[in-house]
Motif scaffolding. Structure first.
Motif, PDB file in Angstrom:
ATOM      1  N   VAL A 142     102.988  81.492 -47.467  1.00 28.06           N
ATOM      2  CA  VAL A 142     103.308  80.071 -47.413  1.00 28.06           C
ATOM      3  C   VAL A 142     104.803  79.928 -47.125  1.00 28.06           C
ATOM      4  O   VAL A 142     105.628  80.631 -47.720  1.00 28.06           O
ATOM      5  N   PRO A 143     105.199  79.033 -46.221  1.00 26.29           N
ATOM      6  CA  PRO A 143     106.639  78.804 -45.999  1.00 26.29           C
ATOM      7  C   PRO A 143     107.288  78.250 -47.251  1.00 26.29           C
ATOM      8  O   PRO A 143     106.627  77.674 -48.121  1.00 26.29           O
ATOM      9  N   GLU A 144     108.592  78.385 -47.338  1.00 27.36           N
ATOM     10  CA  GLU A 144     109.305  77.972 -48.544  1.00 27.36           C
ATOM     11  C   GLU A 144     109.085  76.503 -48.885  1.00 27.36           C
ATOM     12  O   GLU A 144     109.042  76.125 -50.058  1.00 27.36           O
ATOM     13  N   THR A 145     108.909  75.665 -47.877  1.00 26.19           N
ATOM     14  CA  THR A 145     108.727  74.229 -48.127  1.00 26.19           C
ATOM     15  C   THR A 145     107.403  73.924 -48.821  1.00 26.19           C
ATOM     16  O   THR A 145     107.249  72.848 -49.407  1.00 26.19           O
ATOM     17  N   GLY A 146     106.447  74.846 -48.754  1.00 25.19           N
ATOM     18  CA  GLY A 146     105.144  74.590 -49.369  1.00 25.19           C
ATOM     19  C   GLY A 146     104.917  75.343 -50.657  1.00 25.19           C
ATOM     20  O   GLY A 146     103.855  75.201 -51.282  1.00 25.19           O
ATOM     21  N   ARG A 147     105.899  76.129 -51.103  1.00 26.85           N
ATOM     22  CA  ARG A 147     105.669  76.982 -52.262  1.00 26.85           C
ATOM     23  C   ARG A 147     105.647  76.221 -53.583  1.00 26.85           C
ATOM     24  O   ARG A 147     104.936  76.616 -54.519  1.00 26.85           O
ATOM     25  N   GLN A 148     106.407  75.141 -53.694  1.00 31.53           N
ATOM     26  CA  GLN A 148     106.395  74.395 -54.943  1.00 31.53           C
ATOM     27  C   GLN A 148     105.016  73.807 -55.211  1.00 31.53           C
ATOM     28  O   GLN A 148     104.528  73.843 -56.350  1.00 31.53           O
ATOM     29  N   ALA A 149     104.389  73.257 -54.176  1.00 29.75           N
ATOM     30  CA  ALA A 149     103.045  72.696 -54.348  1.00 29.75           C
ATOM     31  C   ALA A 149     102.055  73.782 -54.770  1.00 29.75           C
ATOM     32  O   ALA A 149     101.188  73.562 -55.624  1.00 29.75           O
ATOM     33  N   LEU A 150     102.186  74.974 -54.167  1.00 28.84           N
ATOM     34  CA  LEU A 150     101.294  76.078 -54.522  1.00 28.84           C
ATOM     35  C   LEU A 150     101.533  76.524 -55.962  1.00 28.84           C
ATOM     36  O   LEU A 150     100.579  76.792 -56.706  1.00 28.84           O
ATOM     37  N   TYR A 151     102.784  76.588 -56.363  1.00 22.64           N
ATOM     38  CA  TYR A 151     103.089  77.001 -57.732  1.00 22.64           C
ATOM     39  C   TYR A 151     102.571  75.977 -58.738  1.00 22.64           C
ATOM     40  O   TYR A 151     102.087  76.340 -59.815  1.00 22.64           O
ATOM     41  N   ASP A 152     102.640  74.704 -58.382  1.00 21.50           N
ATOM     42  CA  ASP A 152     102.102  73.668 -59.268  1.00 21.50           C
ATOM     43  C   ASP A 152     100.593  73.843 -59.449  1.00 21.50           C
ATOM     44  O   ASP A 152     100.058  73.666 -60.552  1.00 21.50           O
ATOM     45  N   VAL A 153      99.898  74.185 -58.367  1.00 23.53           N
ATOM     46  CA  VAL A 153      98.468  74.461 -58.463  1.00 23.53           C
ATOM     47  C   VAL A 153      98.233  75.654 -59.385  1.00 23.53           C
ATOM     48  O   VAL A 153      97.356  75.633 -60.264  1.00 23.53           O
ATOM     49  N   TYR A 154      99.011  76.698 -59.196  1.00 24.16           N
ATOM     50  CA  TYR A 154      98.878  77.891 -60.028  1.00 24.16           C
ATOM     51  C   TYR A 154      99.052  77.558 -61.512  1.00 24.16           C
ATOM     52  O   TYR A 154      98.274  78.003 -62.363  1.00 24.16           O
ATOM     53  N   LEU A 158      89.334  76.925 -56.385  1.00 24.04           N
ATOM     54  CA  LEU A 158      89.309  76.402 -55.015  1.00 24.04           C
ATOM     55  C   LEU A 158      89.435  74.885 -55.004  1.00 24.04           C
ATOM     56  O   LEU A 158      90.069  74.310 -54.111  1.00 24.04           O
ATOM     57  N   GLY A 159      88.820  74.242 -55.988  1.00 22.53           N
ATOM     58  CA  GLY A 159      88.909  72.783 -56.059  1.00 22.53           C
ATOM     59  C   GLY A 159      90.332  72.310 -56.275  1.00 22.53           C
ATOM     60  O   GLY A 159      90.766  71.321 -55.667  1.00 22.53           O
ATOM     61  N   GLN A 160      91.072  73.015 -57.128  1.00 23.45           N
ATOM     62  CA  GLN A 160      92.479  72.671 -57.337  1.00 23.45           C
ATOM     63  C   GLN A 160      93.269  72.829 -56.037  1.00 23.45           C
ATOM     64  O   GLN A 160      94.129  72.001 -55.702  1.00 23.45           O
ATOM     65  N   MET A 161      92.984  73.885 -55.283  1.00 22.58           N
ATOM     66  CA  MET A 161      93.676  74.105 -54.016  1.00 22.58           C
ATOM     67  C   MET A 161      93.327  73.010 -53.016  1.00 22.58           C
ATOM     68  O   MET A 161      94.186  72.465 -52.322  1.00 22.58           O
ATOM     69  N   THR A 162      92.050  72.673 -52.944  1.00 24.74           N
ATOM     70  CA  THR A 162      91.594  71.664 -51.988  1.00 24.74           C
ATOM     71  C   THR A 162      92.190  70.301 -52.293  1.00 24.74           C
ATOM     72  O   THR A 162      92.600  69.558 -51.393  1.00 24.74           O
ATOM     73  N   ASP A 163      92.254  69.955 -53.585  1.00 33.49           N
ATOM     74  CA  ASP A 163      92.737  68.632 -53.981  1.00 33.49           C
ATOM     75  C   ASP A 163      94.253  68.485 -53.824  1.00 33.49           C
ATOM     76  O   ASP A 163      94.747  67.374 -53.632  1.00 33.49           O
ATOM     77  N   SER A 164      94.973  69.597 -53.927  1.00 33.65           N
ATOM     78  CA  SER A 164      96.429  69.490 -54.055  1.00 33.65           C
ATOM     79  C   SER A 164      97.237  70.043 -52.889  1.00 33.65           C
ATOM     80  O   SER A 164      98.414  69.709 -52.744  1.00 33.65           O
ATOM     81  N   LEU A 165      96.634  70.890 -52.073  1.00 32.46           N
ATOM     82  CA  LEU A 165      97.403  71.549 -51.024  1.00 32.46           C
ATOM     83  C   LEU A 165      97.034  71.020 -49.651  1.00 32.46           C
ATOM     84  O   LEU A 165      95.857  70.977 -49.287  1.00 32.46           O
ATOM     85  N   ALA A 166      98.027  70.623 -48.905  1.00 30.95           N
ATOM     86  CA  ALA A 166      97.795  70.192 -47.522  1.00 30.95           C
ATOM     87  C   ALA A 166      97.665  71.440 -46.645  1.00 30.95           C
ATOM     88  O   ALA A 166      98.346  72.444 -46.866  1.00 30.95           O
ATOM     89  N   PRO A 167      96.771  71.400 -45.650  1.00 30.29           N
ATOM     90  CA  PRO A 167      96.682  72.534 -44.721  1.00 30.29           C
ATOM     91  C   PRO A 167      98.027  72.810 -44.064  1.00 30.29           C
ATOM     92  O   PRO A 167      98.772  71.888 -43.720  1.00 30.29           O
ATOM     93  N   LEU A 168      98.355  74.092 -43.918  1.00 26.58           N
ATOM     94  CA  LEU A 168      99.597  74.460 -43.259  1.00 26.58           C
ATOM     95  C   LEU A 168      99.467  74.259 -41.762  1.00 26.58           C
ATOM     96  O   LEU A 168      98.411  74.549 -41.180  1.00 26.58           O
ATOM     97  N   PRO A 169     100.491  73.754 -41.085  1.00 18.73           N
ATOM     98  CA  PRO A 169     100.424  73.628 -39.632  1.00 18.73           C
ATOM     99  C   PRO A 169     100.176  74.982 -38.976  1.00 18.73           C
ATOM    100  O   PRO A 169     100.591  76.017 -39.489  1.00 18.73           O
ATOM    101  N   ILE A 170      99.493  74.964 -37.852  1.00 12.55           N
ATOM    102  CA  ILE A 170      99.189  76.196 -37.134  1.00 12.55           C
ATOM    103  C   ILE A 170     100.475  76.910 -36.802  1.00 12.55           C
ATOM    104  O   ILE A 170     101.432  76.324 -36.291  1.00 12.55           O
ATOM    105  N   GLY A 171     100.501  78.202 -37.098  1.00 13.67           N
ATOM    106  CA  GLY A 171     101.666  79.016 -36.788  1.00 13.67           C
ATOM    107  C   GLY A 171     102.697  79.023 -37.903  1.00 13.67           C
ATOM    108  O   GLY A 171     103.660  79.775 -37.841  1.00 13.67           O
ATOM    109  N   GLU A 172     102.499  78.216 -38.944  1.00 12.91           N
ATOM    110  CA  GLU A 172     103.495  78.154 -40.006  1.00 12.91           C
ATOM    111  C   GLU A 172     103.187  79.146 -41.130  1.00 12.91           C
ATOM    112  O   GLU A 172     104.074  79.581 -41.852  1.00 12.91           O
ATOM    113  N   ALA A 173     101.900  79.494 -41.304  1.00 11.08           N
ATOM    114  CA  ALA A 173     101.569  80.484 -42.326  1.00 11.08           C
ATOM    115  C   ALA A 173     102.125  81.829 -41.924  1.00 11.08           C
ATOM    116  O   ALA A 173     102.106  82.195 -40.760  1.00 11.08           O
ATOM    117  N   LYS A 174     102.609  82.577 -42.905  1.00 14.91           N
ATOM    118  CA  LYS A 174     103.224  83.861 -42.612  1.00 14.91           C
ATOM    119  C   LYS A 174     102.240  84.995 -42.780  1.00 14.91           C
ATOM    120  O   LYS A 174     101.313  84.917 -43.567  1.00 14.91           O
TER     121      LYS A 174
END
Length: 371
Positions: free
Chosen positions: A285-297, A354-370
């Motif tokens: 995940v790019p740095e701009t999306g990591r806070q949202a992922l950590y919140d899900v975690y 998976l439900g937490q991920m689906t509800d809280s995480l926006a799909p990453l733009p194509i080419g942005e996932a590492k």
């Protein structure tokens, strides 16, 4: 008695039960006929299947695969049977097996009842990726066999051990007086082996020992990864990898995000009261999306910590800090419950993540996932 001896001397599950199935097919005409008739789902009539004879672990000059049971009419392979308990599909399965089967033949996967839909789905996906066109949706017949039609009249099928043994007993001939007792012994083996995969006790989850519990941990990982695959519509299988410690794991990709589920023996016991773990990968995940992922975690871990404290007298699991390399936690397992309840609980636990991920995480733009 046979089930007791198998447990006492730690024999391999699949070879023993499929060898027993081969014995029945070679010694009882009704069993041979019932298994040979699997090819009649395709284009072969009774005049062809009457010539089918069964051999264990039959080799072929064209490949190195060794299916558990092969039904051949002279030199033509019409039926292949592969038995499963906790193991997943190998590199040869199902594609090499389907290539060996003559047009109109059948590959039958036999496994515990809870694995039938997952195993058939994973096998069908691999077959389709290899060019075996799938024709329509799977169909379940009155005997409990799930059928998927493929190209050239071939069929990929799956059935539970219990349903297959029940069918063989029902089809037994009146003069085959010893067959019911023989089948009951195989059935006892199946019950023992299936129970070994899911019948966890609380003390076992805390023990973190090798031997039988190590095998149960691997089997639990296999089943958890299959459940994850069915929930996200991907054909998944765990593999041993080195990531810090040795892990038997698989992962699913969701809109650029990665969820890992596996078995890490070195982490079981201390600090984790479960053989299984889950991890959300911040490195994908790019740095701009990591806070949202950590919140899900953190939300997932809050629920898991509460469950662990309830199950293990206040023993929980502290969530990983932001700066840690991996954000992971135990994947709780039910104990002291039936097989069906165990699997329902496992599926519900993974579905909540998976439900937490689906509800809280926006799909990453194509080419942005590492990578």
């Amino acid at each position: 008695m046979l089930a007791h001896l198998a447990q006492r001397f730690k024999v391999d599950k699949e070879p023993l039960v499929t060898e027993a199935l081969c014995y029945l097919a070679q010694h009882y005409e009704s069993v041979r006929t019932t298994l040979a008739e699997l090819a009649e789902r395709g284009r072969h009539d009774r005049t062809v299947t009457s010539a089918v004879r069964f051999r264990p672990e039959a080799r072929s000059d064209g490949d190195s695969a060794r299916p558990d049971l092969a039904g051949l009419a002279r030199n033509t392979t019409l039926v292949l049977i592969e038995g499963k308990f906790g193991s997943g599909l190998t590199d040869h399965q199902p594609v090499t097996y389907l290539e060996r089967i003559a047009p109109g033949g059948t590959l039958l996967l036999v496994c515990p009842s809870w694995r039938v839909p997952h195993l058939l789905e994973a096998a069908t996906r691999k077959a389709a990726e290899a060019g075996f066109a799938v024709r329509g949706a799977p169909v379940k017949d009155p005997e409990g066999i799930h059928w998927h039609a493929l190209t050239e009249g071939r069929h990929l099928a799956a059935v539970s051990w219990v349903d297959l043994l029940r069918l063989l007993e029902v089809r037994g001939a009146p003069d085959e007086q010893e067959l019911p007792q023989e089948i009951r012994q195989v059935h006892a083996l199946v019950r023992r082996f299936e129970g070994m995969l899911v019948e966890w006790r609380r003390d076992q989850l805390l023990a973190a020992e090798f031997g039988d519990l190590f095998e149960m941990g691997c089997a639990a990982a296999q089943q958890a990864v299959e459940v994850l695959g069915s929930l996200v519509g991907q054909a998944l299988a765990p593999k041993w990898v080195r990531a810090g410690n040795h892990n038997y794991r698989g992962h699913a990709e969701w809109a650029g995000h990665r969820l890992v589920i596996g078995f890490a023996p070195a982490d079981w016991g201390r600090p984790s009261p479960s053989p299984l773990y889950f991890a959300l990968s911040k490195h994908h995940v790019p740095e701009t999306g990591r806070q949202a992922l950590y919140d899900v975690y953190l939300r997932v871990m809050k629920d898991i910590d509460a469950r662990l404290r309830h199950d293990f007298d206040g023993r929980g699991f502290e969530a990983c800090a932001w700066e840690e390399t991996y954000w992971w936690g135990p994947l709780p397992l039910a104990f002291g419950v039936s097989e069906q309840e165990w699997h329902s609980d496992l599926r519900a636990t993974i579905a909540r993540i998976l439900g937490q991920m689906t509800d809280s995480l926006a799909p990453l733009p194509i080419g942005e996932a590492k990578d």
